[in-house]
Design a protein around this motif. Structure first.
Motif, PDB file in Angstrom:
ATOM      1  N   GLY A  87      -7.381   0.425  -4.741  1.00 47.27           N
ATOM      2  CA  GLY A  87      -8.583   1.056  -6.129  1.00 47.27           C
ATOM      3  C   GLY A  87      -7.484   1.399  -6.956  1.00 47.27           C
ATOM      4  O   GLY A  87      -6.415   0.781  -7.550  1.00 47.27           O
ATOM      5  N   GLY A  88      -7.865   2.581  -7.187  1.00 49.61           N
ATOM      6  CA  GLY A  88      -7.168   2.931  -8.976  1.00 49.61           C
ATOM      7  C   GLY A  88      -7.905   3.960 -10.153  1.00 49.61           C
ATOM      8  O   GLY A  88      -8.909   4.324  -9.679  1.00 49.61           O
ATOM      9  N   ASN A 123      -3.941  -0.421  -8.084  1.00 45.98           N
ATOM     10  CA  ASN A 123      -3.715  -1.213  -6.498  1.00 45.98           C
ATOM     11  C   ASN A 123      -2.716  -2.868  -6.933  1.00 45.98           C
ATOM     12  O   ASN A 123      -2.666  -3.426  -8.257  1.00 45.98           O
ATOM     13  CB  ASN A 123      -4.612  -1.668  -6.113  1.00 45.98           C
ATOM     14  N   SER A 124      -1.743  -2.617  -6.343  1.00 45.02           N
ATOM     15  CA  SER A 124      -0.879  -3.677  -6.346  1.00 45.02           C
ATOM     16  C   SER A 124      -0.190  -3.879  -4.728  1.00 45.02           C
ATOM     17  O   SER A 124       0.254  -2.841  -4.006  1.00 45.02           O
ATOM     18  CB  SER A 124       0.717  -3.409  -6.481  1.00 45.02           C
ATOM     19  N   GLY A 178     -11.086   3.854  -9.348  1.00 51.56           N
ATOM     20  CA  GLY A 178     -12.058   3.950  -8.066  1.00 51.56           C
ATOM     21  C   GLY A 178     -11.766   2.498  -7.722  1.00 51.56           C
ATOM     22  O   GLY A 178     -11.642   1.265  -6.616  1.00 51.56           O
ATOM     23  N   ARG A 179     -11.674   1.820  -8.589  1.00 47.36           N
ATOM     24  CA  ARG A 179     -10.975  -0.181  -9.263  1.00 47.36           C
ATOM     25  C   ARG A 179     -10.068  -0.343  -9.835  1.00 47.36           C
ATOM     26  O   ARG A 179     -10.118   0.485 -10.946  1.00 47.36           O
ATOM     27  CB  ARG A 179     -12.413  -0.551  -9.380  1.00 47.36           C
ATOM     28  N   LEU A 187     -11.581   0.609  -4.073  1.00 47.21           N
ATOM     29  CA  LEU A 187     -11.057   0.813  -2.669  1.00 47.21           C
ATOM     30  C   LEU A 187     -11.991   1.319  -1.543  1.00 47.21           C
ATOM     31  O   LEU A 187     -13.336   1.321  -2.135  1.00 47.21           O
ATOM     32  CB  LEU A 187     -10.423   2.765  -3.033  1.00 47.21           C
ATOM     33  N   LYS A 188     -11.577   0.345  -0.728  1.00 51.09           N
ATOM     34  CA  LYS A 188     -12.616   1.564   0.550  1.00 51.09           C
ATOM     35  C   LYS A 188     -12.661   2.113   0.997  1.00 51.09           C
ATOM     36  O   LYS A 188     -10.996   2.209   2.160  1.00 51.09           O
ATOM     37  CB  LYS A 188     -12.878   0.055   1.543  1.00 51.09           C
ATOM     38  N   GLY A 189     -12.496   3.550   1.080  1.00 50.53           N
ATOM     39  CA  GLY A 189     -12.400   4.808   1.749  1.00 50.53           C
ATOM     40  C   GLY A 189     -12.880   6.158   0.580  1.00 50.53           C
ATOM     41  O   GLY A 189     -13.806   6.034  -0.133  1.00 50.53           O
ATOM     42  N   GLU A 190     -12.453   7.575   0.991  1.00 56.45           N
ATOM     43  CA  GLU A 190     -12.948   8.380   0.062  1.00 56.45           C
ATOM     44  C   GLU A 190     -12.619   8.680  -0.858  1.00 56.45           C
ATOM     45  O   GLU A 190     -10.734   8.901  -0.528  1.00 56.45           O
ATOM     46  CB  GLU A 190     -12.724   9.127   0.736  1.00 56.45           C
TER      47      GLU A 190
END
Length: 540
Positions: free
Chosen positions: A77-78, A96-97, A166-167, A175-178
């Motif tokens: 995510g980001g 994200n990278s 989040g993105r 992100l898949k998560g919290e």
């Protein structure tokens, strides 16, 4: 063992004072303690936080995120100021990278960055820090520096695109998560500040803090900025209850008692013991800490420097060598008493899972409440059941012009302010979700061979409101069974004494037949012309 030393018992004055404070002071929580979070689906969920000028940071910068990525997340995510897929077209961010979070800054045509690893399946704190003066970019994982790089960019690019959480960019997978918290500073935090702020809720008024998302609303489509006006609009992400840990609870109790970080120590192992929901009715800080320690089979004591320490269950196991040896020349009496009441080959631990029940009416005015035209009235309501969460107040049979203008909800009740432009009456009604112990489970540990030989000798662990999950209950049952197998596991010694011994220290006790090692569970010292001690120990 909690023993507040009397005059004849050795202890440092500061430690005695702190123990007295914890014993005499009262602790309670006005709110149910639990972490809320935003859960992202790994596809297209994000939070749009706008492009207020306070986010136009061009010099020193710190970005923090507290998050947990699922083991199968497609992306980290980001937190990015800017939405463009081309890195250099944005301002700054954690993006994200290859399932890292790349802490980057841009000048509009080029970027400089460091990659910070993101562990999967566990809560972690990630921070990116850069200072223009020292020409560096730093990446931190759980407050430990894991990477650094050079910075030559003097002024970070300013973009009119919004801050997204989040993105990584417009159209990029989320992100898949919290995510539990996000903080953005227009200063480079020092390592000391990073540690100081990591595990605590901030006021929002800290110097340099420009955006602070606690993600504790739990409902609605707005993520509020507690440091400014950069409130975010939630797209797709959903609210979840993430729970807290015994570590969080211990810290909350100790700080509520007025102790500073220099006056206590909490074993990080307590972070391994989750508590979905916690609530303390009025009790002493000492009793609240006792419940925390009991819920992980840990211990609380005051060390020789007067520091209040709460240790996890592995603290004793970490000691490999005895710190002292007590020989026959040192002691006047030694006994290994058989404690038949504490022998067990079958241990049972029952969970106390505190969970929200269905919404119900928890308060209604006994009689209609009178109000005058132009009057404002505040009502303190006490719920019929405590604790409660997600309360919502409303007016029934109200005079025209009456409305609720302010609400403050607690676990035990609420303060509701009502104003009216006309004279009349109203009824105040509050609906909420009571927290109740629901769906208890039993964790069992047993020695089948001993049961076959001796019959069942059962021990039931006392109900502890902080033991809420089956996994924690099983840990306790397994550990207690190992304790209770040996009927002569304890030692009691009257000896010459050693004021330097601490609770939990490992000592060797020698008699004519053998030498055994014990952990100190209690020691009282007195001086009546000579030093004398009464010590109890548990077999190591």
């Amino acid at each position: 063992d909690w023993h507040v030393p009397e005059d004849e018992v050795y202890a440092q004055t500061t430690g005695r004072d702190r123990l007295e404070l914890l014993r005499k002071s009262t602790y309670s929580t006005s709110e149910v303690l639990h972490n809320k979070a935003l859960r992202f689906d790994g596809v297209d969920d994000y939070v749009d936080c706008g492009n207020d000028s306070s986010l136009d940071i061009t010099g020193d910068l710190t970005i923090e995120i507290l998050m947990k990525a699922d083991t199968d997340t497609p992306t980290a995510g980001g937190v990015v100021k800017g939405t463009v897929g081309v890195w250099a077209s944005n301002s700054y961010g954690l993006r994200n990278s290859n399932n890292n979070l790349r802490f980057f800054i841009s000048n509009g045509s080029a970027t400089e960055f460091v990659n910070i690893p993101v562990p999967k399946g566990e809560m972690c704190h990630i921070a990116g820090i850069t200072s223009r003066a020292d020409g560096k970019l730093y990446g931190y994982l759980n407050c430990e520096k894991v990477v650094e790089g050079n910075r030559t960019i003097q002024s970070i690019n300013v973009t009119t695109n919004p801050l997204n959480i989040g993105r990584p960019f417009l159209g990029g997978a989320s992100l898949k998560g919290e995510i539990y918290e996000v903080r953005i500073w227009n200063k480079a935090l020092t390592e000391e500040e990073l540690l100081q702020y990591k595990d605590r809720k901030l006021t929002g008024n800290e110097t340099g803090l420009v955006a602070y998302y606690k993600f504790d609303e739990g409902t609605g489509t707005t993520a509020y900025d507690s440091a400014g006006n950069n409130h975010g609009t939630i797209y797709g992400a959903v609210w979840v209850v993430a729970g807290i840990t015994l570590y969080n609870l211990a810290r909350n109790i100790l700080t509520d008692a007025g102790l500073t970080e220099e006056e206590y120590y909490i074993d990080p192992e307590l972070k391994d013991f989750p508590v979905p929901y916690a609530w303390f009715d009025s009790q002493s800080h000492r009793e609240a800490l006792r419940k925390v320690a009991e819920a992980c089979l840990g211990q609380v004591y005051c060390d020789r420097n007067g520091i209040i320490r709460i240790e996890g269950p592995s603290f004793l196991q970490s000691q490999t060598e005895p710190v002292a040896t007590i020989t026959q020349d040192d002691y006047f009496r030694k006994d290994n008493p058989v404690k038949w009441s504490e022998i067990a080959n079958y241990v049972e631990v029952e969970t106390q899972p505190l969970r929200p029940d269905v919404v119900e009416e928890v308060y209604r005015s006994n009689n209609p409440v009178s109000i005058e035209a132009g009057q404002t009235k505040t009502i303190t309501a006490y719920y019929n059941h405590t604790p409660c969460i997600e309360a919502q107040a409303s007016l029934e049979n109200a005079v025209s012009g009456a409305e609720i203008t302010k609400t403050t909800y607690y676990a035990w009740g609420a303060n509701i302010t009502v104003s009216s432009s006309n004279t009349g009456t109203f009824e105040l009604v509050i609906n909420a979700k009571p927290l109740k112990v629901l769906n208890k489970e039993k964790a069992i540990a047993q020695d089948e061979g001993s049961i076959l030989d001796n019959g069942t000798l059962k021990y039931t662990f006392p109900a502890n409101p902080l033991v809420q999950t089956r996994e924690v209950a099983q840990k306790i049952a397994d550990t207690l069974l190992a304790y209770f197998k040996n009927p002569r596991r304890d030692v009691e010694v009257e000896w010459r004494g050693n004021p330097a011994l601490l609770l939990g220290d490992k000592v060797a006790v020698v008699d004519k037949d053998e030498e055994n090692e014990y952990f100190v569970t209690r020691q009282e010292l007195e001086y009546t012309g000579a030093l004398r001690a009464r010590m109890s120990g548990r077999r190591a």
